[in-house]
Design an enzyme around this catalytic site. Structure first.
Site, PDB file in Angstrom:
ATOM      1  CE  LYS A 219      -4.513   0.965   0.616  1.00 14.46           C
ATOM      2  NZ  LYS A 219      -5.704   0.265   0.172  1.00 14.46           N
TER       3      LYS A 219
ATOM      4  N   GLY B 181     -20.379   6.740   6.140  1.00 16.48           N
ATOM      5  CA  GLY B 181     -19.551   7.109   4.981  1.00 16.48           C
ATOM      6  C   GLY B 181     -20.231   6.774   3.667  1.00 16.48           C
TER       7      GLY B 181
ATOM      8  N   GLY C 132     -19.291   7.597   0.529  1.00 17.99           N
ATOM      9  CA  GLY C 132     -18.352   7.931  -0.534  1.00 17.99           C
ATOM     10  C   GLY C 132     -18.531   6.977  -1.703  1.00 17.99           C
TER      11      GLY C 132
ATOM     12  CB  VAL D  13     -17.206   1.659  -1.092  1.00 21.52           C
ATOM     13  CG1 VAL D  13     -17.770   0.272  -0.819  1.00 21.52           C
ATOM     14  CG2 VAL D  13     -15.849   1.554  -1.767  1.00 21.52           C
TER      15      VAL D  13
HETATM   16  P1  NAD Z   1     -14.279   7.700  -0.180  1.00 25.00           P
HETATM   17  O1  NAD Z   1     -13.241   8.674   0.238  1.00 25.00           O
HETATM   18  O2  NAD Z   1     -14.902   7.836  -1.513  1.00 25.00           O
HETATM   19  O3  NAD Z   1     -15.459   7.679   0.904  1.00 25.00           O
HETATM   20  C1  NAD Z   1     -15.270   7.750   2.268  1.00 25.00           C
HETATM   21  C2  NAD Z   1     -16.404   8.604   2.820  1.00 25.00           C
HETATM   22  O4  NAD Z   1     -16.327   8.570   4.240  1.00 25.00           O
HETATM   23  C3  NAD Z   1     -16.309  10.067   2.402  1.00 25.00           C
HETATM   24  O5  NAD Z   1     -17.553  10.487   1.904  1.00 25.00           O
HETATM   25  C4  NAD Z   1     -15.930  10.798   3.687  1.00 25.00           C
HETATM   26  O6  NAD Z   1     -16.457  12.108   3.765  1.00 25.00           O
HETATM   27  C5  NAD Z   1     -16.536   9.874   4.735  1.00 25.00           C
HETATM   28  N1  NAD Z   1     -15.934   9.946   6.059  1.00 25.00           N
HETATM   29  C6  NAD Z   1     -14.623  10.016   6.410  1.00 25.00           C
HETATM   30  N2  NAD Z   1     -14.497  10.003   7.748  1.00 25.00           N
HETATM   31  C7  NAD Z   1     -15.753   9.910   8.256  1.00 25.00           C
HETATM   32  C8  NAD Z   1     -16.283   9.832   9.572  1.00 25.00           C
HETATM   33  N3  NAD Z   1     -15.504   9.862  10.646  1.00 25.00           N
HETATM   34  N4  NAD Z   1     -17.615   9.711   9.722  1.00 25.00           N
HETATM   35  C9  NAD Z   1     -18.443   9.686   8.645  1.00 25.00           C
HETATM   36  N5  NAD Z   1     -17.994   9.757   7.376  1.00 25.00           N
HETATM   37  C10 NAD Z   1     -16.671   9.872   7.191  1.00 25.00           C
HETATM   38  O7  NAD Z   1     -13.633   6.255   0.000  1.00 25.00           O
HETATM   39  P2  NAD Z   1     -14.153   4.878  -0.589  1.00 25.00           P
HETATM   40  O8  NAD Z   1     -13.394   4.578  -1.815  1.00 25.00           O
HETATM   41  O9  NAD Z   1     -15.627   4.867  -0.621  1.00 25.00           O
HETATM   42  O10 NAD Z   1     -13.647   3.864   0.532  1.00 25.00           O
HETATM   43  C11 NAD Z   1     -14.330   3.737   1.765  1.00 25.00           C
HETATM   44  C12 NAD Z   1     -13.592   2.732   2.651  1.00 25.00           C
HETATM   45  O11 NAD Z   1     -13.543   1.461   1.992  1.00 25.00           O
HETATM   46  C13 NAD Z   1     -12.131   3.110   2.925  1.00 25.00           C
HETATM   47  O12 NAD Z   1     -11.791   2.699   4.221  1.00 25.00           O
HETATM   48  C14 NAD Z   1     -11.353   2.294   1.907  1.00 25.00           C
HETATM   49  O13 NAD Z   1     -10.050   2.008   2.320  1.00 25.00           O
HETATM   50  C15 NAD Z   1     -12.191   1.043   1.854  1.00 25.00           C
HETATM   51  N6  NAD Z   1     -12.050   0.316   0.595  1.00 25.00           N
HETATM   52  C16 NAD Z   1     -12.344   0.929  -0.579  1.00 25.00           C
HETATM   53  C17 NAD Z   1     -12.212   0.216  -1.772  1.00 25.00           C
HETATM   54  C18 NAD Z   1     -12.579   0.835  -3.092  1.00 25.00           C
HETATM   55  O14 NAD Z   1     -12.682   0.107  -4.086  1.00 25.00           O
HETATM   56  N7  NAD Z   1     -12.791   2.134  -3.167  1.00 25.00           N
HETATM   57  C19 NAD Z   1     -11.759  -1.107  -1.743  1.00 25.00           C
HETATM   58  C20 NAD Z   1     -11.496  -1.719  -0.509  1.00 25.00           C
HETATM   59  C21 NAD Z   1     -11.644  -0.984   0.662  1.00 25.00           C
END
Ligand code: NAD
Length: 366
Positions: A94, A194, A196, A198
């Site tokens: 990572k 969250g 975002g 995902v």
């Molecule tokens: P993202 O940045 O698009 O979404 C994360 C969301 O969480 C954002 O909208 C942010 O404002 C919100 N957030 C952050 N801290 C917060 C809190 N304390 N309380 C409430 N909301 C909060 O990220 P993503 O790509 O959707 O990934 C989300 C999680 O899934 C991460 O931990 C990431 O490592 C994990 N993940 C993502 C993928 C992927 O394909 N994108 C794959 C495996 C794991």
């Protein structure tokens, strides 16, 4: 560029890197700096036994270097587990870039970062993560071929988040099956932290199945628009832990579950996308068990994105990636079955462990 190698010899050392509680026998850690673009990054390669280390690059405004190092070490170890349990011929790695992804990002920074990746000769392959996107990977690709998560126009699979969400959905359904004997989520109350990349896709999937969803996010504007799109109910950032929900789905950042808020949870299942959801797995795993909460391992159910970018390495085929991701349902049930039998799960590094079933093995007396 400073490289830290032969970490096993330094196992008993103390200090910032080798003495870090999250060190967990990493093979190599690379600190990258470029004055011209302002790039400061760390690449952590945990284990390459099964193949090159593949894992995304996170851009985050870390308050301290210690926080960034701890994050990258925990995340890269998780990638080793994720690849192994998903039957992929990949190791775990990572990267993190210091900075605010909304203010500090430049194309030149990502091109430079690609040069550091290129210097590793394929030992580490990157992709997007929190704070980085497909367009950043296009810039990385200008200086290295060891990059995935590229747009479909460049032979990539695009944003892996919808596939990640689909895998989490599979893991959630398997959890429901284990807990309530039926995997349909109709009428289930889900607290989702969250919304975002995902989180929104997961919200769509569970809403389509008829779940009642409570959502929160630090980005209030995004929260309001997504909540109204899917008819979800908004709760406060801290109030998410008090929702009278059946399922809690952490989809924000890692380490959000701690002693204080686990005590408040009313749910029977935790099943979400965030990596490293438990602040301390040795403390909070047993705590969840005592409360009778079923926990779907994060590195297992959020593997869809990794499966998707892995497919890019062999000529991207979305159908194959989705089919492979669907297997998360069976693997999750398999893990629960073994867990019910009182087995402990450990990752045993070794060439012979490339199959999913081999990854999950009882190791007594360790
Ligand atoms: P993202 O940045 O698009 O979404 C994360 C969301 O969480 C954002 O909208 C942010 O404002 C919100 N957030 C952050 N801290 C917060 C809190 N304390 N309380 C409430 N909301 C909060 O990220 P993503 O790509 O959707 O990934 C989300 C999680 O899934 C991460 O931990 C990431 O490592 C994990 N993940 C993502 C993928 C992927 O394909 N994108 C794959 C495996 C794991």
């Amino acid at each position: 560029m400073i490289e830290v190698k032969d970490v096993k010899e330094a196992r008993n050392a103390t200090g910032f890197v080798f003495g870090n509680p999250s060190f967990s026998d990493h093979e190599q850690i690379i600190f990258c700096h470029d004055k011209g673009t302002g790039l400061k990054a760390i690449i952590a390669i945990h284990n390459t036994t099964l193949g090159p280390a593949l894992g995304g690059t996170r851009m985050w405004n870390y308050k301290t270097e210690a926080e960034a190092l701890n994050d990258v070490l925990r995340l890269s170890r998780g990638m080793t587990y994720k690849a192994a349990i998903s039957g992929l011929k990949l190791g775990g790695g990572k990267a993190v870039i210091f900075g605010d992804s909304k203010l500090d990002k430049t194309p030149e920074m990502f091109v430079k970062f690609g040069e550091f990746i290129e210097s590793l000769n394929g030992k580490y392959i990157t992709a997007e993560d929190v704070g980085t996107s497909t367009s950043d990977m296009v810039n990385v690709a200008k200086s290295t071929k060891h990059v995935t998560g590229l747009p479909e126009s460049m032979g990539g699979g695009g944003d892996p988040s919808p596939v990640t969400a689909y895998g989490v959905f599979m893991g959630m359904k398997a959890s429901a099956k284990q807990k309530w004997g039926i995997d349909n989520l109709k009428g289930k109350k889900i607290a989702l932290q969250g919304v975002g990349h995902v989180g929104e896709n997961l919200l769509r999937l569970v809403s389509e199945e008829g779940a009642k969803v409570y959502v929160t996010d630090i980005n209030q504007e995004q929260l309001k628009s997504i909540a109204s799109k899917y008819n979800a109910e908004i709760v406060s950032l801290d109030g998410i832990y008090d929702v009278d929900a059946d399922i809690y789905a952490p989809c924000a950042l890692g380490a959000t579950l701690n002693t204080e808020n686990i005590a408040r949870l009313k749910c029977q299942v935790i099943s979400g996308a965030a990596n490293n959801q438990l602040a301390d797995e040795y403390v909070h795993g047993p705590m969840l068990e005592q409360k009778g909460i079923l926990y779907a391992p994060d590195f297992l159910i959020n593997a869809g994105g990794l499966i998707n970018v892995y497919s890019e390495l062999h000529g991207y085929d979305r159908k194959v990636a989705i089919q492979h991701t669907e297997a998360i349902y069976d693997t999750t049930l398999e893990v629960f079955k073994k867990s019910d039998c009182g087995e402990n799960f450990y990752y045993r590094s070794g060439e012979e462990n490339c199959g999913r079933a081999d990854f999950i093995e009882k190791v007594s007396g360790e």
